[in-house]
Every structure is written in structure tokens, then in C-alpha cells.
Enzyme design. Structure first.
Site, PDB file in Angstrom:
ATOM      1  N   LEU A 149      28.570   1.487 -27.158  1.00 30.58           N
ATOM      2  CA  LEU A 149      28.494   0.641 -27.798  1.00 30.58           C
ATOM      3  C   LEU A 149      29.207   0.146 -27.817  1.00 30.58           C
ATOM      4  O   LEU A 149      30.703   0.977 -28.303  1.00 30.58           O
ATOM      5  CB  LEU A 149      27.933   1.284 -29.566  1.00 30.58           C
ATOM      6  CG  LEU A 149      26.279   2.241 -29.948  1.00 30.58           C
ATOM      7  CD1 LEU A 149      26.186   2.873 -30.703  1.00 30.58           C
ATOM      8  CD2 LEU A 149      25.003   1.663 -28.807  1.00 30.58           C
ATOM      9  N   ASP A 150      29.131  -1.449 -27.801  1.00 28.79           N
ATOM     10  CA  ASP A 150      30.553  -2.482 -28.051  1.00 28.79           C
ATOM     11  C   ASP A 150      31.355  -2.185 -29.666  1.00 28.79           C
ATOM     12  O   ASP A 150      30.397  -1.400 -30.818  1.00 28.79           O
ATOM     13  CB  ASP A 150      30.456  -3.793 -28.120  1.00 28.79           C
ATOM     14  CG  ASP A 150      29.705  -3.785 -26.231  1.00 28.79           C
ATOM     15  OD1 ASP A 150      30.371  -3.779 -25.660  1.00 28.79           O
ATOM     16  OD2 ASP A 150      29.134  -5.493 -26.535  1.00 28.79           O
ATOM     17  N   ARG A 151      32.132  -2.184 -29.736  1.00 30.37           N
ATOM     18  CA  ARG A 151      33.021  -1.955 -30.968  1.00 30.37           C
ATOM     19  C   ARG A 151      32.124  -2.616 -32.080  1.00 30.37           C
ATOM     20  O   ARG A 151      31.875  -2.265 -33.095  1.00 30.37           O
ATOM     21  CB  ARG A 151      34.238  -2.012 -30.980  1.00 30.37           C
ATOM     22  CG  ARG A 151      35.006  -2.103 -32.032  1.00 30.37           C
ATOM     23  CD  ARG A 151      37.365  -2.645 -32.071  1.00 30.37           C
ATOM     24  NE  ARG A 151      38.031  -2.002 -33.243  1.00 30.37           N
ATOM     25  CZ  ARG A 151      38.543  -2.177 -33.283  1.00 30.37           C
ATOM     26  NH1 ARG A 151      39.350  -2.625 -31.950  1.00 30.37           N
ATOM     27  NH2 ARG A 151      39.446  -1.948 -34.405  1.00 30.37           N
TER      28      ARG A 151
END
Length: 328
Positions: free
Chosen positions: A151-153
């Protein structure tokens, strides 16, 4: 594992040497960068990406990208890598470890699933010392934990880690074959023209001069499909559920921008005026949350879900107070 080196007398000389490593069957399907991380202990991901980019790492004699999926029997050229002498590696703080450990929503013999907080990267690298995987390994040092996906940060929500190699390869195969259902909740600008619509727009990654990674719709890009469904509409915004057929970098954010309905709080692809308006409703981050992750392995079905975190639910509460119409 068969390993050949470019010189003999390894034990008499500790100087790093080129290795040719045969990929064993249990590593088939693993990304090259993760394979190298396992062999080059302590080497930062940024260096691994660099030696792939410069061609120092080769697979079967040819250049490949860090996200290349290995096959059993592939021959990987692993170059000599020196890491500067340093003191003991810095350990994450108890608060960092405790925050991620407190986010566990499921664990069994094969999987450990967390509701990843926004602001925590999936893995370390590119200026991030510790991501979710490193923090969970610190919390569970006896486990053999691996990331099954990312997942993106700035995205919160369901993140699946595996505790067995067999579980990792099975889930990654399911992801590649499109047998995984991933659903996200997002707040977008305006209202969709239809209650449900599909975006089929190929995406291409590029790196700007300053090193910033950007993704754009491009006919030469990789096929990418997202399904948007309206959940609730408000004055100037809508809560939508997004189901992914593919899992490209920044896919939901770029597809929403392509629709003309960018995500709230998106500083990279969003609309400045809309983001400012949403901050007045209390939004302090990207409004994107991985709400559900479902798949089947053999005869067993898995379904993991995570509700909107309090900081996003509070934004919805303020928008509902000014809602001008009901859901379709």
C-alpha cells in the site's frame, strides 16, 4: 541452493565477489528486489534498485527491472556490494513497533494482517528507515514475515503479510491471476456522472528530474482498470468505493484524476482548491483507505476488512451535516 562464485578461496579472502545464484523452486514468483534483499543482508533498498538499474544485477544474462518475477532455475548475477562499516543497526522505537503491532486484525499460521496506519510505508527505503514489514519483524522476531502486496505510504487499510513461503507464493499467484478482490474507500471531488462506472485507462510510470515518481494515463502504458461506485454524495464531494482489477502504482489516484474527480487530500494528483475546502472539514491526509481484501487458496476463503479510521470518519460526519442529496 547452488551458488557459484567468480573466484576460489572464498574462506581465505572476505572480499565480496560476484555470485551466480540459481533460483530454487520455493522462490519462484518472488520479486527480484526482495530476493536480493534476502541475500544482501543490511543493504538498503535504494542500493539494490541502483545495481538493478545500472545492469550490475542480471537474470539469465540480461537486464531486468527490480519488480521482475523470478522463475525456478533462473540464474541471478549478484554483484559484490560493500556496505560502509557502521555501528549496531538502529532499532525502531517501542512506540513505532507498538503502533503497528496494535493494528493487527488477523493472524493464523499462514497470514498476519494489519490495518496499516496512514503515514507508515509498507517497507523501508527511499528515506524511510522502517516500514510496516520491518516494524512487524521487530515485533515478531521469531516469525518469517513477508509482504504479500503493498500500500502507498499515505494509504491506510488492509495489508497482508505472510508467515510461510507457501502462503506467499500462493497469494502472489492469486494476485497475478486476478483472483483477489481489493476494495478501497475514497473521497472524490464532485459527483460521478453515473452511480457506477469503469475506468479502463493504461498507466505509465515516469521519474521526474528531481527523482519524484509520477504516473500518467498513456496509450503505451500498462492496462489498468478500476470500478468506481458511488456510496454517498455531499456538497461538492462524493464517497466512493473503488474495486481494482489491476494493481498499478497510484492507480486509483490517477484514474480519479483522469475522470475529473481527483481524490481529496491528494497533493500530487489532486486539485488545490478542493483540497483546501476539505481541510476546512478537518481532512489532514489523503482520503484513500484499503477497506477489504478477499481471496481463495485451495478450498479456503479469506476475507479481511478494516473500517474507515477515525480521522476519515470524522470528515464524513462533517460533510453529512451539509449533505444536499441522498445516495442513489
Amino acid at each position: 541452493m547452488k551458488t557459484q562464485t567468480s573466484a576460489t578461496n572464498r574462506d581465505a579472502d572476505s572480499t565480496p565477489r560476484v555470485q551466480l545464484v540459481d533460483v530454487p523452486e520455493d522462490r519462484a514468483g518472488q520479486r527480484l528486489d526482495n530476493f536480493l534483499s534476502g541475500r544482501l543482508k543490511g543493504v538498503p533498498k535504494s542500493l539494490i534498485y541502483r545495481i538493478c538499474r545500472t545492469g550490475e544485477v542480471r537474470v539469465n544474462g540480461g537486464r531486468v527491472k527490480p519488480d521482475y518475477r523470478l522463475n525456478a532455475g533462473d540464474k541471478v548475477r549478484v554483484p559484490p556490494v560493500r556496505v560502509a562499516e557502521r555501528g549496531p543497526a538502529e532499532a525502531p522505537s517501542d512506540n513505532q513497533v507498538g503502533r503497528v503491532e496494535a493494528s493487527i486484525i488477523h493472524e493464523d499460521r499462514e497470514f498476519l494482517v494489519i490495518d496499516k496506519p496512514a503515514g507508515v510505508a509498507s517497507h523501508g527505503g527511499s528515506g524511510v528507515s522502517f516500514g510496516a514489514i520491518e516494524l512487524m519483524r521487530a515485533a515478531r522476531p521469531r516469525d518469517t514475515l513477508e509482504l504479500a502486496h503493498r500500500l502507498d505510504r499515505d494509504t491506510s487499510g488492509v495489508l497482508v503479510l505472510t508467515r510461510k513461503r507457501s502462503a506467499l507464493t500462493a497469494l502472489q499467484a492469486a494476485i497475478r491471476e486476478g483472483r483477489v478482490e481489493k476494495r478501497y474507500m475514497a473521497l472524490i471531488e464532485g459527483n460521478l456522472p453515473k452511480a457506477r462506472l469503469m475506468v479502463d485507462a493504461p498507466l505509465r510510470k515516469s521519474v521526474l528530474q528531481g527523482g519524484e515518481r509520477m504516473v500518467r494515463v498513456d496509450p503505451e502504458g500498462k492496462e489498468s482498470r478500476s470500478h468506481f461506485s458511488e456510496v454517498e454524495r455531499y456538497a461538492g464531494a462524493s464517497l466512493v468505493e473503488v474495486a481494482l482489477e489491476t494493481g498499478r502504482t497510484h492507480q486509483i489516484r490517477v484514474h480519479a484524476q483522469h475522470l475529473g474527480h481527483p481524490l481529496a487530500g491528494d497533493e500530487k494528483y489532486g486539485d488545490r482548491a478542493f483540497n483546501k475546502a476539505m481541510r476546512e472539514h478537518g481532512l489532514k491526509r489523503l482520503f484513500l483507505h484499503a477497506a477489504r481484501f478477499e481471496f481463495e487458496i485451495g478450498e479456503r476463503s479469506y476475507s479481511f476488512s478494516a473500517p474507515l479510521p477515525p480521522e476519515l470518519a470524522a470528515v464524513i460526519d462533517t460533510l453529512q451535516q451539509r449533505r444536499t442529496s441522498t445516495p442513489r
